[in-house]
Design a protein around this motif. Sequence first.
Motif, mmCIF file in Angstrom:
data_model
loop_
_atom_site.group_PDB
_atom_site.id
_atom_site.type_symbol
_atom_site.label_atom_id
_atom_site.label_comp_id
_atom_site.label_asym_id
_atom_site.label_seq_id
_atom_site.Cartn_x
_atom_site.Cartn_y
_atom_site.Cartn_z
ATOM 1 N N CYS A 79 5.199 71.208 91.543
ATOM 2 C CA CYS A 79 4.534 71.597 90.297
ATOM 3 C C CYS A 79 3.495 70.569 89.858
ATOM 4 C CB CYS A 79 5.571 71.796 89.194
ATOM 5 S SG CYS A 79 6.665 73.212 89.464
ATOM 6 N N GLN A 80 3.667 69.304 90.244
ATOM 7 C CA GLN A 80 2.668 68.298 89.885
ATOM 8 C C GLN A 80 1.299 68.649 90.462
ATOM 9 O OE1 GLN A 80 4.071 64.408 91.022
ATOM 10 N NE2 GLN A 80 5.375 64.182 89.204
ATOM 11 N N TRP A 81 1.290 69.252 91.652
ATOM 12 C CA TRP A 81 0.020 69.631 92.267
ATOM 13 C C TRP A 81 -0.598 70.847 91.584
ATOM 14 C CZ3 TRP A 81 -2.881 66.933 95.519
ATOM 15 C CH2 TRP A 81 -2.279 65.859 96.197
ATOM 16 N N GLN A 82 0.178 71.609 90.835
ATOM 17 C CA GLN A 82 -0.353 72.768 90.131
ATOM 18 C C GLN A 82 -0.972 72.391 88.796
ATOM 19 O OE1 GLN A 82 2.693 75.766 89.815
ATOM 20 N NE2 GLN A 82 3.370 75.479 91.936
ATOM 21 N N ASP A 83 -0.702 71.175 88.320
ATOM 22 C CA ASP A 83 -1.261 70.689 87.061
ATOM 23 C C ASP A 83 -2.563 69.946 87.368
ATOM 24 O OD1 ASP A 83 -1.854 69.221 84.676
ATOM 25 O OD2 ASP A 83 0.224 69.481 84.048
ATOM 26 N N GLU A 84 -3.665 70.484 86.888
ATOM 27 C CA GLU A 84 -4.974 69.907 87.222
ATOM 28 C C GLU A 84 -5.114 68.478 86.707
ATOM 29 O OE1 GLU A 84 -9.746 70.902 86.513
ATOM 30 O OE2 GLU A 84 -8.190 72.325 85.886
ATOM 31 N N LYS A 85 -4.601 68.205 85.505
ATOM 32 C CA LYS A 85 -4.706 66.869 84.929
ATOM 33 C C LYS A 85 -3.916 65.862 85.760
ATOM 34 C CE LYS A 85 -3.839 64.301 80.666
ATOM 35 N NZ LYS A 85 -3.358 64.389 79.256
ATOM 36 N N LEU A 86 -2.694 66.216 86.178
ATOM 37 C CA LEU A 86 -1.876 65.307 86.978
ATOM 38 C C LEU A 86 -2.472 65.124 88.373
ATOM 39 C CD1 LEU A 86 1.738 66.443 86.027
ATOM 40 C CD2 LEU A 86 0.343 64.649 85.006
ATOM 41 N N ARG A 87 -3.051 66.183 88.909
ATOM 42 C CA ARG A 87 -3.671 66.059 90.232
ATOM 43 C C ARG A 87 -4.862 65.112 90.188
ATOM 44 N NH1 ARG A 87 -4.179 71.013 91.045
ATOM 45 N NH2 ARG A 87 -6.407 71.317 90.661
ATOM 46 N N LEU A 88 -5.618 65.117 89.072
ATOM 47 C CA LEU A 88 -6.742 64.194 88.920
ATOM 48 C C LEU A 88 -6.259 62.752 88.834
ATOM 49 C CD1 LEU A 88 -9.758 63.692 88.440
ATOM 50 C CD2 LEU A 88 -9.361 64.104 85.999
#
Length: 316
Positions: A132-141
């Motif tokens: 799910c971390q990869w689905q969150d754009e802010k966390l992926r950045l």
Amino acid sequence: MPLTKLTRKGLKFVRDANCEENFKELKPRLTTTPVLVVPNSDELFVVFTDASSTSLGGVLMPNDKVVAYASRQLKPHEKDYPTQDLELVAMIFSLKIWRSNVVADALSRKPHGTLACLALEEWKRTITVKQCQWQDEKLRLIWNQIQNGEQLDGWTVNVEGLLYHKGRLVVANIPDLRESIMIEAHRSKFVVHPGSTKMYQDLERQYWWEGMKRDATNFVAKCMVCQQVKAKHQRPSGLLQPLPIPEWKWDEITMDFGMGLPLTPLKHDTVRLIVDRLTKSAHFIPIRKDCKVSKLARIYVGNILRLHGLPSSIVS
């Protein structure tokens, strides 16, 4: 009871005739049938608990034989508890005593199957959080910035590629994921519906996301079990007392608001209701839901004070 009172703080140890009589009665009860037996870890243990208006207690029994007794008097605030809460207090009191072994034995050791199940669930949850971390754009950045060598205060990535904030696993902004974590922290088999503060403290040891404390408070507030069994730590309020009958019209009034009404051509969606308690005559004043207090005061002066004068009391 007389012997128990002698152990209280600030009370002189005076062993009177009543205490002596209770002591003589207690000796044969402890030295004759039923005799306490040595517990056998291969047998099934059963705990019987009960509570009265003055005390609570429990009995630990395998196969209808007594292993141990436990009892105590009620604390001052517990005397205001309803019956169902007192029964739960007796259960918790008894289980705490028979789970507080210094050395782990059959009464306190969790089965290996339970521990294995906990480890498996923890592993599954970690994999889900990572996905799910990869689905969150802010966390992926943030993850990409750290991998490119940038130093972000409190943010790290471990060897498994999981994003952490100040040593706690970051949970993505996905409502279903956060909901499942809060459900396990509040009403799973290993917790007993903690309050919002305790639940937040348990969550923050391992997880992090923005607004976690607010989400935990809202989650507990919506839990029907917590709302139904919550004990009131105050004296009973007694029967509802009616208000005295007024002696003159418009001397005492009531005020209320009716909201959620259809919009009028003047954009009014709320009715301000003001009623005289003696004659039951009323004024229905259309207003808007977002009407300010200063405007409400001007409306009151123009519609009520101008016609009926200043009341002695207003009940809302």
